[in-house]
Design a protein around this motif. Structure first.
Motif, PDB file in Angstrom:
ATOM      1  N   PHE A 173       0.867  -1.169   0.000  1.00  0.00           N
ATOM      2  CA  PHE A 173       0.000   0.000   0.000  1.00  0.00           C
ATOM      3  C   PHE A 173       0.909   1.226   0.000  1.00  0.00           C
ATOM      4  O   PHE A 173       1.616   1.446   0.985  1.00  0.00           O
ATOM      5  N   THR A 227      -5.440  -8.291   5.891  1.00  0.00           N
ATOM      6  CA  THR A 227      -5.101  -8.102   4.473  1.00  0.00           C
ATOM      7  C   THR A 227      -5.051  -9.462   3.773  1.00  0.00           C
ATOM      8  O   THR A 227      -5.487  -9.598   2.632  1.00  0.00           O
ATOM      9  N   PHE A 240       4.307   0.536   1.157  1.00  0.00           N
ATOM     10  CA  PHE A 240       4.449  -0.232   2.400  1.00  0.00           C
ATOM     11  C   PHE A 240       4.068  -1.696   2.152  1.00  0.00           C
ATOM     12  O   PHE A 240       2.961  -1.988   1.698  1.00  0.00           O
ATOM     13  N   PRO A 268       0.914 -10.294  15.669  1.00  0.00           N
ATOM     14  CA  PRO A 268       0.664  -8.993  16.297  1.00  0.00           C
ATOM     15  C   PRO A 268      -0.146  -8.074  15.384  1.00  0.00           C
ATOM     16  O   PRO A 268      -0.274  -8.341  14.185  1.00  0.00           O
ATOM     17  N   GLY A 298      -1.157  -5.438  12.818  1.00  0.00           N
ATOM     18  CA  GLY A 298      -0.424  -4.949  11.652  1.00  0.00           C
ATOM     19  C   GLY A 298       0.365  -6.036  10.945  1.00  0.00           C
ATOM     20  O   GLY A 298       1.078  -5.768   9.971  1.00  0.00           O
ATOM     21  N   ALA A 299       0.241  -7.285  11.401  1.00  0.00           N
ATOM     22  CA  ALA A 299       1.009  -8.391  10.797  1.00  0.00           C
ATOM     23  C   ALA A 299       0.542  -8.721   9.385  1.00  0.00           C
ATOM     24  O   ALA A 299       1.259  -9.375   8.627  1.00  0.00           O
ATOM     25  N   GLY A 300      -0.689  -8.307   9.058  1.00  0.00           N
ATOM     26  CA  GLY A 300      -1.200  -8.579   7.713  1.00  0.00           C
ATOM     27  C   GLY A 300      -2.311  -9.614   7.685  1.00  0.00           C
ATOM     28  O   GLY A 300      -2.696 -10.089   6.607  1.00  0.00           O
ATOM     29  N   LYS A 301      -2.870  -9.949   8.839  1.00  0.00           N
ATOM     30  CA  LYS A 301      -3.873 -11.020   8.908  1.00  0.00           C
ATOM     31  C   LYS A 301      -5.138 -10.644   8.129  1.00  0.00           C
ATOM     32  O   LYS A 301      -5.626 -11.416   7.314  1.00  0.00           O
TER      33      LYS A 301
HETATM   34  P1  ADP Z   1      -3.646  -7.207  11.071  1.00  0.00           P
HETATM   35  O1  ADP Z   1      -5.015  -7.632  10.638  1.00  0.00           O
HETATM   36  O2  ADP Z   1      -2.684  -8.349  11.212  1.00  0.00           O
HETATM   37  O3  ADP Z   1      -3.672  -6.376  12.318  1.00  0.00           O
HETATM   38  P2  ADP Z   1      -3.695  -5.654   8.628  1.00  0.00           P
HETATM   39  O4  ADP Z   1      -3.763  -6.661   7.558  1.00  0.00           O
HETATM   40  O5  ADP Z   1      -4.959  -4.946   8.980  1.00  0.00           O
HETATM   41  O6  ADP Z   1      -3.028  -6.284   9.925  1.00  0.00           O
HETATM   42  O7  ADP Z   1      -2.647  -4.545   8.211  1.00  0.00           O
HETATM   43  C1  ADP Z   1      -1.317  -4.834   7.805  1.00  0.00           C
HETATM   44  C2  ADP Z   1      -0.636  -3.530   7.467  1.00  0.00           C
HETATM   45  O8  ADP Z   1      -1.133  -3.039   6.225  1.00  0.00           O
HETATM   46  C3  ADP Z   1      -0.885  -2.447   8.507  1.00  0.00           C
HETATM   47  O9  ADP Z   1       0.309  -1.712   8.675  1.00  0.00           O
HETATM   48  C4  ADP Z   1      -1.972  -1.608   7.862  1.00  0.00           C
HETATM   49  O10 ADP Z   1      -1.882  -0.263   8.287  1.00  0.00           O
HETATM   50  C5  ADP Z   1      -1.663  -1.745   6.371  1.00  0.00           C
HETATM   51  N1  ADP Z   1      -2.859  -1.637   5.547  1.00  0.00           N
HETATM   52  C6  ADP Z   1      -3.865  -2.544   5.490  1.00  0.00           C
HETATM   53  N2  ADP Z   1      -4.810  -2.150   4.606  1.00  0.00           N
HETATM   54  C7  ADP Z   1      -4.396  -0.972   4.096  1.00  0.00           C
HETATM   55  C8  ADP Z   1      -4.916  -0.052   3.119  1.00  0.00           C
HETATM   56  N3  ADP Z   1      -6.067  -0.295   2.497  1.00  0.00           N
HETATM   57  N4  ADP Z   1      -4.192   1.079   2.858  1.00  0.00           N
HETATM   58  C9  ADP Z   1      -3.027   1.305   3.478  1.00  0.00           C
HETATM   59  N5  ADP Z   1      -2.462   0.478   4.389  1.00  0.00           N
HETATM   60  C10 ADP Z   1      -3.128  -0.635   4.708  1.00  0.00           C
END
Ligand code: ADP
Ligand code: MG
Length: 259
Positions: free
Chosen positions: A17, A48, A20, A41, A43-46
């Motif tokens: 993203f 996503t 990142f 933890p 922000g791990a990407g779960k």
């Molecule tokens: P988890 O579910 O493990 O807590 P996420 O999958 O929600 O983690 O997020 C993983 C990382 O990707 C985080 O740093 C989050 O801020 C970033 N992120 C997720 N979706 C988006 C998006 N649509 N735009 C920008 N950053 C995103």
């Protein structure tokens, strides 16, 4: 390599993203009928990862396949759902003014009209699925009560039942125990365990007692990739997992992702 095709395959999946790397070379295989718990933890990407599997987000690169032939990276959310991938979000979204049974009828009819769902006779297979779902979620005695009267935990079970009524191959459940009492959490664990075998189930969870209750195999995600995979004991005793959760000082890398 397993003799049977994997129910779900993710290979070298990447998603950024704005530069990142939310998901980095993520590789994960699920067997048919498996119950897999994913921890990691914040922000791990779960989430996503679930977005990528369900077509809510498209990967930048990598393979995501259901069964041995369905390339999910080329499909939209609706098409993936029709293939049998169902996702339960964290907050329950049931129709509070409808009864438990009506909610299940609405779910089994999919996107068709409310009138259709509530007043048209069901096909035999659909009727059986609704009855089985009611039994499985333990709300048979409350089928004529308004869903709005259910406790938070019961609403979560009803929503799982609504997904079951669609007979999914793959059920993705995001933090089902959040906000539940201990007893509800335990019953949720029993419910998820009972689904394994008939469905392939992925559960994202934080509560380690709950993970211990349900988990056969745990995958730990960190920085968008698999840090470690194994039994609950293996992952809890893994030094890299401890570092990630407890912020311990880094030891020299030992290599490999298996615990
Ligand atoms: P988890 O579910 O493990 O807590 P996420 O999958 O929600 O983690 O997020 C993983 C990382 O990707 C985080 O740093 C989050 O801020 C970033 N992120 C997720 N979706 C988006 C998006 N649509 N735009 C920008 N950053 C995103
Ligand atoms: Mg999340």
């Amino acid at each position: 390599m397993s003799a049977k095709p994997f129910m779900l395959l993710l290979e070298d999946v990447n998603k950024s993203f704005e530069g990142f790397h939310a998901i980095s070379n993520l590789t994960l295989y699920l067997d048919e009928g498996e119950l897999r718990v994913i921890i990691g933890p914040n922000g791990a990407g779960k989430s996503t990862m679930l977005d990528l599997i369900t077509g809510r987000t498209r990967p930048d690169s990598g393979k995501i396949e259901l069964g041995c032939s369905s390339d999910l990276t080329r499909m939209n959310e609706h098409e993936i759902n029709r293939l049998g991938v169902a996702r339960k979000f964290q907050t329950p979204s049931v129709f509070v003014d409808h009864t438990v049974l009506e909610n299940l009828l609405l779910a089994v009819e999919g996107s068709r009209s409310v009138w259709h769902a509530l007043f048209r006779p069901l096909q035999r297979g659909q009727k059986t699925r609704v009855e089985e779902a009611l039994e499985t979620i333990g709300l048979k005695d409350r089928s004529h009560e308004k869903a709005g009267l259910l406790s938070h935990g019961e609403k979560q079970w009803l929503e799982i039942g609504m997904l079951l009524a669609q007979n999914p191959k793959l059920l993705l459940v995001d933090e089902p125990a959040a906000g539940m009492s201990d007893e509800e959490t335990h019953r949720t664990g029993e419910l998820l365990i009972s689904l394994a075998g008939k469905h392939t189930v992925v559960v994202i969870e934080h509560d380690m007692n709950f993970v211990r209750q349900i988990a056969r195999k745990v995958t730990v995600l960190h920085q968008g990739t698999v840090l470690c995979e194994g039994s609950v004991d293996q992952v809890q005793n893994d030094e890299r997992v401890r570092e990630v959760y407890l912020g311990r000082k880094k030891r020299p890398a030992v290599g490999g992702v298996k615990c």
